[in-house]
Design an enzyme around this catalytic site. Sequence first.
Site, PDB file in Angstrom:
ATOM      1  CG  ASP A  14      -2.047  -0.808   0.973  1.00 62.41           C
ATOM      2  OD1 ASP A  14      -2.408  -1.317  -0.071  1.00 62.41           O
ATOM      3  OD2 ASP A  14      -2.893  -1.241   1.969  1.00 62.41           O
ATOM      4  NE  ARG A  98      -0.152   3.040  12.931  1.00 60.82           N
ATOM      5  CZ  ARG A  98       0.303   1.907  12.797  1.00 60.82           C
ATOM      6  NH1 ARG A  98       1.295   1.412  13.704  1.00 60.82           N
ATOM      7  NH2 ARG A  98      -0.293   0.696  12.139  1.00 60.82           N
ATOM      8  CG  ASP A 127      -3.307   2.207  12.890  1.00 63.52           C
ATOM      9  OD1 ASP A 127      -3.300   2.515  14.101  1.00 63.52           O
ATOM     10  OD2 ASP A 127      -3.269   1.150  12.568  1.00 63.52           O
ATOM     11  CB  SER A 178      -4.418  -6.539   7.902  1.00 68.46           C
ATOM     12  OG  SER A 178      -4.057  -5.234   8.469  1.00 68.46           O
TER      13      SER A 178
END
Length: 407
Positions: A14, A98, A127, A178
């Site tokens: 991605d 994050r 996220d 994922s």
Amino acid sequence: MAKRVVLAYSGGLDTSVAVRWMIEEWGVEVVCVLVNVGQDVDSSESFEDIRNRALVAGAIDCVLVDARDEMAEEFCGRAIFANARYEGKYPLVSALSRPVIVRHLVDQARKFNAQAVAHGCTGKGNDQVRFEVGTHALAPDLEVLAPARNWGMTRADSVDYAEKWHIPIGATKEKIYSIDENLWGRAIECGAMEDPWAAPPEEPYTLTRVTNKEPVELTISFAGGLPTALDGEAMSLADLIKALNARAGGTGFGRLDMVENRRVGIKSREVYECPAALAIIAAHADLEDLTLERDVHHEKARLETRWAELVYDGMWFSPLKEALDAFMADTQRHVTGDVRLRFEAPGLMRIVGRRSPKALYDYGLATYDAADTFRHADSEGYVKIYGLGVKTWAARQGAKNSKPLVP
Ligand code: ARG
């Protein structure tokens, strides 16, 4: 002049496609930043390979930042202080990494004179919230771009897109899971897990496969609320977490299977493996039982829930979270000592001992044998007055009117 964007780059499909797509669709210049937060960067692939992929995709540069100690000492450290488990279970694995990544994105955006940062998240998860709220907290002037929220491509479309631009991707059109990982553990989503009734398959687990059927006993030592040694061997927090992931994880300890409430209103079934995180938090909380004064301890438990919610919700850099950090840090001054943990395959853990030079446990007060120092007679008046209100109530209105649950 083209707008310059700093992208949080993982090296995966991605974010690699995002580089080219932003150049083509938005006419921007892209700088990739890969932040190492302890994810197991595939050992068959060097940073040079990943950097090369970013450059082939069209990035003008690709920077690697080693943030493993920062992740451990600052982010996992504060989570340990707060015994942080969202909804009482999830130790915030992805939610902790994050803000680390955001900090470095903003840093690199300044170095490269960029006007925006970008991430590869879709519109359905937490996220995106963490990237965007975090960036705006550190740099209100920077724009945040989310190409994967705009492009409307399926995974198969993305694989075709990468092929068209000769971006070297190992990915196939069917990706089952994922997975997001860092020092603090791994988050596994998708595939069979999307049915909350279906037991998760064994296959995506890597940290919690049983490699050791023998019981394992370990001692974690803490100083001022932070782990400092494993079985008497002093080590950095990052090393301690790694060692514990291997030793506790090898007995199968550390799996979670839960349905959680995302910030964006979706309930999702999530599977995690985080042996070190769960073991450290359990040990830390146990040592607090021994060393925290009662009122501080009870108030802290209430605030821990709030702390975990704030961090889950992307509020790492926020005034309330920082104020709670100050409270948490103040409570940790005497959380010093050792905790003994016993692991038994598959996946059982018990705390079997704790000790502290700062313990509030007083043998003389606790014991029932001859060493007893407690003045029993003092209790008589104390208990009478403590129960006086209830006694008065019972005499005038109360107990005789209570109804049994089953008549
Ligand atoms: N549900 C977890 C969280 O919000 C894990 C997210 C994992 N992210 C991912 N891209 N797979 O913290």
